[in-house]
Design a protein around this motif. Structure first.
Motif, PDB file in Angstrom:
ATOM      1  N   ASP A  82     -15.745  -3.919   9.551  1.00 28.85           N
ATOM      2  CA  ASP A  82     -15.263  -5.216   9.058  1.00 28.85           C
ATOM      3  C   ASP A  82     -13.727  -5.275   8.991  1.00 28.85           C
ATOM      4  OD1 ASP A  82     -14.778  -3.495   7.015  1.00 28.85           O
ATOM      5  OD2 ASP A  82     -15.721  -4.712   5.444  1.00 28.85           O
ATOM      6  N   ALA A  83     -13.075  -4.564   9.908  1.00 30.70           N
ATOM      7  CA  ALA A  83     -11.602  -4.490   9.876  1.00 30.70           C
ATOM      8  C   ALA A  83     -10.939  -5.874   9.872  1.00 30.70           C
ATOM      9  CB  ALA A  83     -11.101  -3.682  11.064  1.00 30.70           C
ATOM     10  N   GLN A  84     -11.433  -6.749  10.742  1.00 34.30           N
ATOM     11  CA  GLN A  84     -10.792  -8.067  10.853  1.00 34.30           C
ATOM     12  C   GLN A  84     -10.934  -8.843   9.531  1.00 34.30           C
ATOM     13  OE1 GLN A  84     -12.227 -10.435  14.124  1.00 34.30           O
ATOM     14  NE2 GLN A  84     -10.673 -11.996  13.841  1.00 34.30           N
ATOM     15  N   LYS A  85     -12.133  -8.787   8.980  1.00 35.04           N
ATOM     16  CA  LYS A  85     -12.398  -9.495   7.719  1.00 35.04           C
ATOM     17  C   LYS A  85     -11.487  -8.958   6.607  1.00 35.04           C
ATOM     18  CE  LYS A  85     -16.426 -10.180   4.836  1.00 35.04           C
ATOM     19  NZ  LYS A  85     -17.726  -9.562   4.653  1.00 35.04           N
ATOM     20  N   ARG A  86     -11.361  -7.623   6.589  1.00 30.97           N
ATOM     21  CA  ARG A  86     -10.539  -6.963   5.581  1.00 30.97           C
ATOM     22  C   ARG A  86      -9.086  -7.448   5.645  1.00 30.97           C
ATOM     23  NH1 ARG A  86     -10.666  -0.442   5.856  1.00 30.97           N
ATOM     24  NH2 ARG A  86      -9.539  -0.106   3.932  1.00 30.97           N
ATOM     25  N   ILE A  87      -8.580  -7.589   6.858  1.00 26.16           N
ATOM     26  CA  ILE A  87      -7.178  -8.005   7.028  1.00 26.16           C
ATOM     27  C   ILE A  87      -7.017  -9.482   6.639  1.00 26.16           C
ATOM     28  CG2 ILE A  87      -5.334  -8.311   8.741  1.00 26.16           C
ATOM     29  CD1 ILE A  87      -6.649  -5.908  10.260  1.00 26.16           C
ATOM     30  N   LEU A  88      -7.997 -10.286   7.016  1.00 24.22           N
ATOM     31  CA  LEU A  88      -7.921 -11.709   6.663  1.00 24.22           C
ATOM     32  C   LEU A  88      -8.033 -11.875   5.154  1.00 24.22           C
ATOM     33  CD1 LEU A  88     -10.052 -13.275   9.562  1.00 24.22           C
ATOM     34  CD2 LEU A  88      -7.554 -13.289   9.314  1.00 24.22           C
ATOM     35  N   GLN A  89      -8.908 -11.068   4.535  1.00 23.03           N
ATOM     36  CA  GLN A  89      -9.060 -11.166   3.079  1.00 23.03           C
ATOM     37  C   GLN A  89      -7.804 -10.723   2.341  1.00 23.03           C
ATOM     38  OE1 GLN A  89     -12.707  -9.026   2.323  1.00 23.03           O
ATOM     39  NE2 GLN A  89     -13.930 -10.897   2.428  1.00 23.03           N
ATOM     40  N   SER A  90      -6.986  -9.902   3.003  1.00 27.64           N
ATOM     41  CA  SER A  90      -5.775  -9.460   2.319  1.00 27.64           C
ATOM     42  C   SER A  90      -4.669 -10.524   2.448  1.00 27.64           C
ATOM     43  CB  SER A  90      -5.314  -8.114   2.862  1.00 27.64           C
ATOM     44  OG  SER A  90      -4.876  -8.272   4.187  1.00 27.64           O
ATOM     45  N   GLY A  91      -4.961 -11.609   3.148  1.00 30.51           N
ATOM     46  CA  GLY A  91      -4.013 -12.736   3.166  1.00 30.51           C
ATOM     47  C   GLY A  91      -3.447 -13.085   4.528  1.00 30.51           C
ATOM     48  N   ALA A  92      -3.889 -12.418   5.594  1.00 32.12           N
ATOM     49  CA  ALA A  92      -3.338 -12.734   6.917  1.00 32.12           C
ATOM     50  C   ALA A  92      -3.888 -14.070   7.408  1.00 32.12           C
ATOM     51  CB  ALA A  92      -3.697 -11.630   7.904  1.00 32.12           C
ATOM     52  N   GLU A  93      -3.033 -14.786   8.138  1.00 32.55           N
ATOM     53  CA  GLU A  93      -3.468 -16.059   8.748  1.00 32.55           C
ATOM     54  C   GLU A  93      -4.401 -15.783   9.919  1.00 32.55           C
ATOM     55  OE1 GLU A  93      -2.564 -19.237   7.839  1.00 32.55           O
ATOM     56  OE2 GLU A  93      -1.664 -18.175   6.137  1.00 32.55           O
ATOM     57  N   ALA A  94      -4.065 -14.718  10.670  1.00 31.77           N
ATOM     58  CA  ALA A  94      -4.842 -14.396  11.869  1.00 31.77           C
ATOM     59  C   ALA A  94      -4.556 -12.963  12.293  1.00 31.77           C
ATOM     60  CB  ALA A  94      -4.441 -15.341  13.012  1.00 31.77           C
ATOM     61  N   VAL A  95      -5.500 -12.413  13.044  1.00 30.77           N
ATOM     62  CA  VAL A  95      -5.300 -11.089  13.642  1.00 30.77           C
ATOM     63  C   VAL A  95      -5.236 -11.332  15.154  1.00 30.77           C
ATOM     64  CG1 VAL A  95      -6.190  -8.737  13.867  1.00 30.77           C
ATOM     65  CG2 VAL A  95      -6.727 -10.076  11.808  1.00 30.77           C
ATOM     66  N   ILE A  96      -4.142 -10.906  15.753  1.00 36.47           N
ATOM     67  CA  ILE A  96      -3.926 -11.180  17.178  1.00 36.47           C
ATOM     68  C   ILE A  96      -3.770  -9.859  17.930  1.00 36.47           C
ATOM     69  CG2 ILE A  96      -2.343 -12.319  18.819  1.00 36.47           C
ATOM     70  CD1 ILE A  96      -3.769 -14.275  16.897  1.00 36.47           C
ATOM     71  N   GLY A  97      -4.395  -9.783  19.095  1.00 36.27           N
ATOM     72  CA  GLY A  97      -4.276  -8.551  19.890  1.00 36.27           C
ATOM     73  C   GLY A  97      -4.193  -8.869  21.359  1.00 36.27           C
ATOM     74  N   THR A  98      -4.174  -7.822  22.174  1.00 39.81           N
ATOM     75  CA  THR A  98      -4.220  -8.023  23.621  1.00 39.81           C
ATOM     76  C   THR A  98      -5.650  -7.725  24.079  1.00 39.81           C
ATOM     77  OG1 THR A  98      -3.847  -5.768  24.404  1.00 39.81           O
ATOM     78  CG2 THR A  98      -1.897  -7.008  23.741  1.00 39.81           C
TER      79      THR A  98
ATOM     80  N   GLY B 212      -8.293 -10.912  21.825  1.00 38.86           N
ATOM     81  CA  GLY B 212      -7.575 -11.020  23.085  1.00 38.86           C
ATOM     82  C   GLY B 212      -6.763 -12.277  23.325  1.00 38.86           C
ATOM     83  N   LYS B 213      -5.619 -12.389  22.692  1.00 34.26           N
ATOM     84  CA  LYS B 213      -4.789 -13.583  22.882  1.00 34.26           C
ATOM     85  C   LYS B 213      -3.775 -13.379  23.999  1.00 34.26           C
ATOM     86  CE  LYS B 213      -6.283 -16.145  19.503  1.00 34.26           C
ATOM     87  NZ  LYS B 213      -6.978 -17.395  19.720  1.00 34.26           N
ATOM     88  N   ALA B 214      -3.518 -12.116  24.354  1.00 29.11           N
ATOM     89  CA  ALA B 214      -2.495 -11.866  25.364  1.00 29.11           C
ATOM     90  C   ALA B 214      -3.101 -11.007  26.463  1.00 29.11           C
ATOM     91  CB  ALA B 214      -1.312 -11.150  24.712  1.00 29.11           C
ATOM     92  N   SER B 215      -2.978 -11.492  27.697  1.00 29.93           N
ATOM     93  CA  SER B 215      -3.575 -10.761  28.812  1.00 29.93           C
ATOM     94  C   SER B 215      -2.591  -9.731  29.375  1.00 29.93           C
ATOM     95  CB  SER B 215      -3.985 -11.737  29.910  1.00 29.93           C
ATOM     96  OG  SER B 215      -4.261 -10.995  31.079  1.00 29.93           O
ATOM     97  N   ILE B 216      -3.068  -8.495  29.493  1.00 21.85           N
ATOM     98  CA  ILE B 216      -2.188  -7.412  29.952  1.00 21.85           C
ATOM     99  C   ILE B 216      -2.175  -7.289  31.479  1.00 21.85           C
ATOM    100  CG2 ILE B 216      -2.392  -6.073  27.839  1.00 21.85           C
ATOM    101  CD1 ILE B 216      -4.442  -4.290  29.306  1.00 21.85           C
ATOM    102  N   ALA B 217      -3.050  -8.007  32.180  1.00 22.15           N
ATOM    103  CA  ALA B 217      -3.188  -7.816  33.631  1.00 22.15           C
ATOM    104  C   ALA B 217      -1.864  -7.991  34.394  1.00 22.15           C
ATOM    105  CB  ALA B 217      -4.273  -8.741  34.184  1.00 22.15           C
ATOM    106  N   PRO B 218      -1.092  -9.087  34.146  1.00 21.13           N
ATOM    107  CA  PRO B 218       0.155  -9.238  34.915  1.00 21.13           C
ATOM    108  C   PRO B 218       1.131  -8.089  34.662  1.00 21.13           C
ATOM    109  CG  PRO B 218      -0.447 -11.295  33.814  1.00 21.13           C
ATOM    110  CD  PRO B 218      -1.364 -10.246  33.278  1.00 21.13           C
ATOM    111  N   LEU B 219       1.158  -7.608  33.431  1.00 16.11           N
ATOM    112  CA  LEU B 219       2.057  -6.501  33.068  1.00 16.11           C
ATOM    113  C   LEU B 219       1.688  -5.230  33.846  1.00 16.11           C
ATOM    114  CD1 LEU B 219       4.216  -5.585  30.993  1.00 16.11           C
ATOM    115  CD2 LEU B 219       2.366  -5.080  29.406  1.00 16.11           C
ATOM    116  N   ILE B 220       0.403  -4.902  33.850  1.00 16.80           N
ATOM    117  CA  ILE B 220      -0.043  -3.684  34.544  1.00 16.80           C
ATOM    118  C   ILE B 220       0.127  -3.854  36.055  1.00 16.80           C
ATOM    119  CG2 ILE B 220      -2.002  -2.132  34.920  1.00 16.80           C
ATOM    120  CD1 ILE B 220      -2.450  -2.218  32.100  1.00 16.80           C
ATOM    121  N   ALA B 221      -0.134  -5.059  36.546  1.00 18.75           N
ATOM    122  CA  ALA B 221      -0.001  -5.302  37.983  1.00 18.75           C
ATOM    123  C   ALA B 221       1.437  -5.030  38.430  1.00 18.75           C
ATOM    124  CB  ALA B 221      -0.409  -6.735  38.317  1.00 18.75           C
TER     125      ALA B 221
END
Ligand code: R5P
Length: 291
Positions: free
Chosen positions: A253-269, A277-286
């Motif tokens: 429940d990591a995401q829930k835990r972070i949101l419950q601690s007051g975060a607006e959102a959890v964002i990752g690649t 997955g808000k950011a796509s790594i494909a162009p970077l790796i390419a």
């Protein structure tokens, strides 16, 4: 060049092939009832081709790691000219030294295995300890996806944003983000008890009152470290706090835990499969593969 999209990173492998305009070799896999992995390439030979295997090693990391080894060794056996392993999340990289006497130096073991299976080059993202990876024989390209995350936040129009990273050693992440968000940066030191694994945060005063804060980490696993950092930022009067990471493992429940601690959102690649997955790594790796 030919790309082999591994079972853990099929989409990323296909995207890379599309961007680079190269062919893929299909990889068939199955898991036997006893848990062992089976791999087959849709090819009879890889003769004289530069092969790029794409396989992240997020949980179930042991299974994904074995699949990566099976693919690399198979490519070696099928006469690949060179083998690059694109491993966006590099399992075991947090055990980057012996913290206690008698401990296994896990990341060294993983690199040795890859090397023995014919991998000539590793491409990874925000390795936990880049300096350690540099000490191995096999070349490692450690690419940062922090600018991708920062660009995402820039497009969200944050108010007076401040970039914060976790751990003094991670200050470079906040500095990198600040080149895009331009509101200033800072860090919160973290300390992990080498026996219990519990993390404590430095009680530090940050200049974040009435500002939007983005807290960056390389990886969020149980979410404990990030949840504590978000709480600290909220306690100090931050307007909105966002949790950002390159590798959103988000166990349980990591995401829930972070949101419950007051975060607006959890964002990752999309370095690992997740619903974030808000950011796509494909162009970077390419870009790295094209060099
Ligand atoms: C630690 O050194 C890492 O950068 C992360 O802060 C840590 O791995 C996060 O773990 P968890 O989410 O379990 O607190």
């Amino acid at each position: 060049m030919k790309i082999l999209p591994g079972p853990a990173s099929r989409e990323l492998g296909e995207e890379l092939a599309e961007i680079l305009e190269v062919e893929t070799v299909q990889v068939f896999f199955k898991i036997f009832p006893d848990g062992e992995s089976y791999i087959r390439f849709n090819a009879e030979s890889l003769g004289d081709e530069d092969i790029v295997i794409v396989q992240t090693t997020s949980p179930p990391q042991d299974q994904r790691l074995v699949q990566l080894l099976l693919m690399a060794d198979n490519a070696l056996h099928m006469k690949a000219k060179s083998i690059t392993a694109v491993v966006p999340y590099f399992a075991y990289s947090r055990q980057d030294r012996c913290f206690l006497p008698g401990e296994a130096f896990s990341v060294r073991t993983v690199v040795k295995l890859l090397e023995n299976c014919g991998v000539n080059r590793i491409v990874t993202l925000n390795a936990h300890s880049p300096k350690v990876l540099e000490t191995f024989k096999i070349p490692v390209d450690d690419v940062s996806a922090i600018p991708l995350l920062a660009k995402y936040f820039k497009s969200e129009g944050l108010v007076d944003p401040v970039s914060i990273s976790l751990g003094k050693k991670g200050l470079s992440m906040a500095r990198e983000a600040d080149k895009i968000l331009k509101g200033g940066f800072d860090y919160i030191s973290t300390r992990r008890d080498v026996v219990t694994g519990n993390v404590s945060l430095e009680e530090k005063s940050l200049s974040i009152e009435q500002r939007d804060a983005v807290i960056f980490d390389d990886v969020i696993s149980s979410g404990g470290t990030m949840a504590k950092a978000v709480e600290l930022a909220k306690k100090q009067g931050a307007r909105k706090v966002y949790a950002a990471c390159v590798h959103p493992l988000l166990i349980g429940d990591a995401q829930k835990r972070i949101l419950q601690s007051g975060a607006e959102a959890v964002i990752g690649t999309d370095s690992v499969p997740s619903s974030l997955g808000k950011a796509s790594i494909a162009p970077l790796i390419a870009r790295i593969l094209a060099q």
